[in-house]
Design a protein around this motif. Structure first.
Motif, PDB file in Angstrom:
ATOM      1  N   ALA A  20       0.820  -1.217   0.000  1.00 15.54           N
ATOM      2  CA  ALA A  20       0.000   0.000   0.000  1.00 15.54           C
ATOM      3  C   ALA A  20       0.849   1.261   0.000  1.00 15.54           C
ATOM      4  CB  ALA A  20      -0.931  -0.001   1.213  1.00 15.54           C
ATOM      5  N   MET A  21       2.084   1.162   0.436  1.00 16.62           N
ATOM      6  CA  MET A  21       2.979   2.312   0.494  1.00 16.62           C
ATOM      7  C   MET A  21       3.563   2.668  -0.883  1.00 16.62           C
ATOM      8  SD  MET A  21       4.933   1.557   4.093  1.00 16.62           S
ATOM      9  CE  MET A  21       5.928   3.041   4.003  1.00 16.62           C
ATOM     10  N   ARG A  22       3.318   1.836  -1.852  1.00 21.25           N
ATOM     11  CA  ARG A  22       3.833   2.054  -3.207  1.00 21.25           C
ATOM     12  C   ARG A  22       3.305   3.383  -3.756  1.00 21.25           C
ATOM     13  NH1 ARG A  22       2.523  -2.912  -6.011  1.00 21.25           N
ATOM     14  NH2 ARG A  22       0.445  -2.256  -5.471  1.00 21.25           N
ATOM     15  N   THR A  43      -4.539   0.586  15.005  1.00 14.08           N
ATOM     16  CA  THR A  43      -3.807  -0.361  15.852  1.00 14.08           C
ATOM     17  C   THR A  43      -3.219  -1.495  15.014  1.00 14.08           C
ATOM     18  OG1 THR A  43      -5.199   0.166  17.741  1.00 14.08           O
ATOM     19  CG2 THR A  43      -3.995  -1.915  17.827  1.00 14.08           C
ATOM     20  N   ASN A  44      -4.022  -2.043  14.109  1.00 11.49           N
ATOM     21  CA  ASN A  44      -3.517  -3.121  13.244  1.00 11.49           C
ATOM     22  C   ASN A  44      -2.422  -2.620  12.315  1.00 11.49           C
ATOM     23  OD1 ASN A  44      -5.167  -5.059  14.351  1.00 11.49           O
ATOM     24  ND2 ASN A  44      -6.751  -4.882  12.784  1.00 11.49           N
ATOM     25  N   ILE A  45      -2.566  -1.393  11.830  1.00 10.43           N
ATOM     26  CA  ILE A  45      -1.539  -0.822  10.961  1.00 10.43           C
ATOM     27  C   ILE A  45      -0.253  -0.612  11.752  1.00 10.43           C
ATOM     28  CG2 ILE A  45      -0.897   1.183   9.550  1.00 10.43           C
ATOM     29  CD1 ILE A  45      -2.988  -0.714   8.261  1.00 10.43           C
ATOM     30  N   THR A  46      -0.381  -0.147  12.990  1.00 10.78           N
ATOM     31  CA  THR A  46       0.793   0.045  13.844  1.00 10.78           C
ATOM     32  C   THR A  46       1.542  -1.268  14.028  1.00 10.78           C
ATOM     33  OG1 THR A  46      -0.191   1.909  15.007  1.00 10.78           O
ATOM     34  CG2 THR A  46       1.573   0.731  16.157  1.00 10.78           C
ATOM     35  N   ARG A  47       0.824  -2.333  14.280  1.00  8.12           N
ATOM     36  CA  ARG A  47       1.466  -3.652  14.440  1.00  8.12           C
ATOM     37  C   ARG A  47       2.218  -4.046  13.170  1.00  8.12           C
ATOM     38  NH1 ARG A  47      -3.843  -5.552  16.767  1.00  8.12           N
ATOM     39  NH2 ARG A  47      -3.604  -5.262  19.009  1.00  8.12           N
ATOM     40  N   ALA A  48       1.553  -3.869  12.042  1.00 11.25           N
ATOM     41  CA  ALA A  48       2.183  -4.228  10.773  1.00 11.25           C
ATOM     42  C   ALA A  48       3.418  -3.366  10.512  1.00 11.25           C
ATOM     43  CB  ALA A  48       1.173  -4.093   9.629  1.00 11.25           C
ATOM     44  N   LEU A  49       3.294  -2.070  10.772  1.00  7.59           N
ATOM     45  CA  LEU A  49       4.432  -1.176  10.567  1.00  7.59           C
ATOM     46  C   LEU A  49       5.587  -1.529  11.492  1.00  7.59           C
ATOM     47  CD1 LEU A  49       2.537   2.187  10.075  1.00  7.59           C
ATOM     48  CD2 LEU A  49       3.998   1.061   8.376  1.00  7.59           C
ATOM     49  N   ASN A  50       5.290  -1.872  12.722  1.00  6.18           N
ATOM     50  CA  ASN A  50       6.345  -2.266  13.664  1.00  6.18           C
ATOM     51  C   ASN A  50       7.073  -3.517  13.174  1.00  6.18           C
ATOM     52  OD1 ASN A  50       5.990  -0.104  15.379  1.00  6.18           O
ATOM     53  ND2 ASN A  50       4.597  -1.201  16.740  1.00  6.18           N
ATOM     54  N   THR A  51       6.330  -4.442  12.591  1.00  6.40           N
ATOM     55  CA  THR A  51       6.950  -5.640  12.013  1.00  6.40           C
ATOM     56  C   THR A  51       7.878  -5.253  10.868  1.00  6.40           C
ATOM     57  OG1 THR A  51       5.066  -7.026  12.629  1.00  6.40           O
ATOM     58  CG2 THR A  51       6.464  -7.839  10.834  1.00  6.40           C
ATOM     59  N   LEU A  52       7.397  -4.377   9.992  1.00  5.72           N
ATOM     60  CA  LEU A  52       8.205  -3.954   8.839  1.00  5.72           C
ATOM     61  C   LEU A  52       9.424  -3.152   9.279  1.00  5.72           C
ATOM     62  CD1 LEU A  52       5.229  -2.996   6.515  1.00  5.72           C
ATOM     63  CD2 LEU A  52       6.810  -4.916   6.192  1.00  5.72           C
ATOM     64  N   ILE A  53       9.270  -2.340  10.313  1.00  4.50           N
ATOM     65  CA  ILE A  53      10.410  -1.587  10.851  1.00  4.50           C
ATOM     66  C   ILE A  53      11.436  -2.558  11.437  1.00  4.50           C
ATOM     67  CG2 ILE A  53      11.108  -0.012  12.694  1.00  4.50           C
ATOM     68  CD1 ILE A  53       8.398   1.475  12.150  1.00  4.50           C
ATOM     69  N   SER A  54      10.959  -3.548  12.192  1.00  2.00           N
ATOM     70  CA  SER A  54      11.868  -4.546  12.774  1.00  2.00           C
ATOM     71  C   SER A  54      12.624  -5.319  11.708  1.00  2.00           C
ATOM     72  CB  SER A  54      11.085  -5.524  13.651  1.00  2.00           C
ATOM     73  OG  SER A  54      10.561  -4.864  14.771  1.00  2.00           O
ATOM     74  N   GLY A  56      13.525  -4.043   8.941  1.00  2.00           N
ATOM     75  CA  GLY A  56      14.381  -3.105   8.235  1.00  2.00           C
ATOM     76  C   GLY A  56      13.837  -2.639   6.898  1.00  2.00           C
ATOM     77  N   LEU A  57      12.538  -2.861   6.652  1.00  2.00           N
ATOM     78  CA  LEU A  57      11.955  -2.527   5.359  1.00  2.00           C
ATOM     79  C   LEU A  57      11.261  -1.172   5.329  1.00  2.00           C
ATOM     80  CD1 LEU A  57      10.520  -6.043   4.500  1.00  2.00           C
ATOM     81  CD2 LEU A  57      12.679  -5.021   3.746  1.00  2.00           C
ATOM     82  N   VAL A  58      10.913  -0.646   6.501  1.00  2.00           N
ATOM     83  CA  VAL A  58      10.207   0.629   6.624  1.00  2.00           C
ATOM     84  C   VAL A  58      10.879   1.436   7.721  1.00  2.00           C
ATOM     85  CG1 VAL A  58       8.000   1.680   7.335  1.00  2.00           C
ATOM     86  CG2 VAL A  58       8.000  -0.230   5.742  1.00  2.00           C
ATOM     87  N   GLU A  59      10.845   2.745   7.568  1.00  2.00           N
ATOM     88  CA  GLU A  59      11.385   3.648   8.586  1.00  2.00           C
ATOM     89  C   GLU A  59      10.316   4.660   8.971  1.00  2.00           C
ATOM     90  OE1 GLU A  59      14.614   5.393   6.432  1.00  2.00           O
ATOM     91  OE2 GLU A  59      15.965   3.724   6.840  1.00  2.00           O
ATOM     92  N   LYS A  60      10.312   5.049  10.246  1.00  2.00           N
ATOM     93  CA  LYS A  60       9.451   6.139  10.702  1.00  2.00           C
ATOM     94  C   LYS A  60      10.333   7.370  10.837  1.00  2.00           C
ATOM     95  CE  LYS A  60       6.180   7.558  14.262  1.00  2.00           C
ATOM     96  NZ  LYS A  60       5.514   7.185  15.526  1.00  2.00           N
ATOM     97  N   PHE A  66       5.743   7.297   7.541  1.00  2.00           N
ATOM     98  CA  PHE A  66       6.455   6.049   7.292  1.00  2.00           C
ATOM     99  C   PHE A  66       6.847   5.989   5.826  1.00  2.00           C
ATOM    100  CE2 PHE A  66       3.782   5.504  10.953  1.00  2.00           C
ATOM    101  CZ  PHE A  66       4.591   4.829  11.842  1.00  2.00           C
ATOM    102  N   ARG A  67       8.093   5.588   5.601  1.00  2.00           N
ATOM    103  CA  ARG A  67       8.630   5.511   4.248  1.00  2.00           C
ATOM    104  C   ARG A  67       9.404   4.199   4.095  1.00  2.00           C
ATOM    105  NH1 ARG A  67       8.932  10.770   6.048  1.00  2.00           N
ATOM    106  NH2 ARG A  67       8.181  12.368   4.601  1.00  2.00           N
ATOM    107  N   TYR A  68       9.578   3.813   2.833  1.00  2.00           N
ATOM    108  CA  TYR A  68      10.432   2.659   2.576  1.00  2.00           C
ATOM    109  C   TYR A  68      11.816   2.954   3.129  1.00  2.00           C
ATOM    110  CZ  TYR A  68       7.016   0.892  -0.862  1.00  2.00           C
ATOM    111  OH  TYR A  68       5.908   0.409  -1.490  1.00  2.00           O
ATOM    112  N   SER A  69      12.449   1.949   3.670  1.00  2.00           N
ATOM    113  CA  SER A  69      13.803   2.116   4.210  1.00  2.00           C
ATOM    114  C   SER A  69      14.826   2.113   3.080  1.00  2.00           C
ATOM    115  CB  SER A  69      14.123   0.978   5.180  1.00  2.00           C
ATOM    116  OG  SER A  69      14.270  -0.234   4.459  1.00  2.00           O
ATOM    117  N   SER A  70      16.021   2.553   3.402  1.00  2.00           N
ATOM    118  CA  SER A  70      17.100   2.515   2.410  1.00  2.00           C
ATOM    119  C   SER A  70      17.408   1.063   2.028  1.00  2.00           C
ATOM    120  CB  SER A  70      18.344   3.225   2.927  1.00  2.00           C
ATOM    121  OG  SER A  70      18.749   2.689   4.163  1.00  2.00           O
TER     122      SER A  70
END
Length: 107
Positions: A20-22, A43-54, A56-60, A66-70
Motif C-alpha cells: 500500500a505504500m507504493r 492499531t492493526n496498521i501500527t502492528r504491521a508497521l512495527n513488524t516492517l520496521i523490525s 528493516g523494510l520501513v522507517e518512521k 512512514f517511508r520505505y527504508s534505504s
C-alpha cells in the motif's frame, strides 16, 4: 497461522501495508492514511508497521510519516540492475544468433 493454508495472517497484513505504500516513497504515509486506505484499524496498521520496521523494510521519520527504508530501496535497485543486465545479455545473444544466421544464409 491458518492451519489449512499455512499462511500467517500477521505477516500477510504487513505485506499488504508494504504494498500500500507504493507510489509515495518520498512523501510517505501516516498511520491513519494507511489505515484508511486499507480499511483497517490504526492499531492493526501500527502492528504491521512495527513488524516492517523490525525487518528493516520501513522507517518512521521525524515527521511521523512512514517511508520505505534505504534497505528496501537498495533491494529494489539491485533488482533493477539485475534485470537490466539480463536484458543486455539477452540482446547480445540475440544479436549473435541473428548475425550467425545471416552468415549461414549468405554463406
Amino acid at each position: 497461522m491458518i492451519e489449512e493454508t499455512g499462511i500467517n495472517k500477521s505477516a500477510l497484513k504487513s505485506l499488504e501495508v508494504l504494498k500500500a505504500m507504493r507510489g509515495k516513497s518520498i512523501a510517505g504515509f501516516t498511520n491513519n492514511e494507511l489505515a484508511t486506505q486499507l480499511k483497517e484499524t490504526p492499531t492493526n496498521i501500527t502492528r504491521a508497521l512495527n513488524t516492517l520496521i523490525s525487518a528493516g523494510l520501513v522507517e518512521k521519520w521525524d515527521d511521523n510519516r512512514f517511508r520505505y527504508s534505504s534497505l528496501l530501496l537498495e533491494i529494489a535497485h539491485a533488482h533493477t540492475l539485475e534485470t537490466q543486465e539480463t536484458v543486455q545479455r539477452t540482446n547480445q545473444r540475440y544479436n549473435q544468433i541473428t548475425a550467425n544466421a545471416r552468415a549461414l544464409l549468405n554463406g
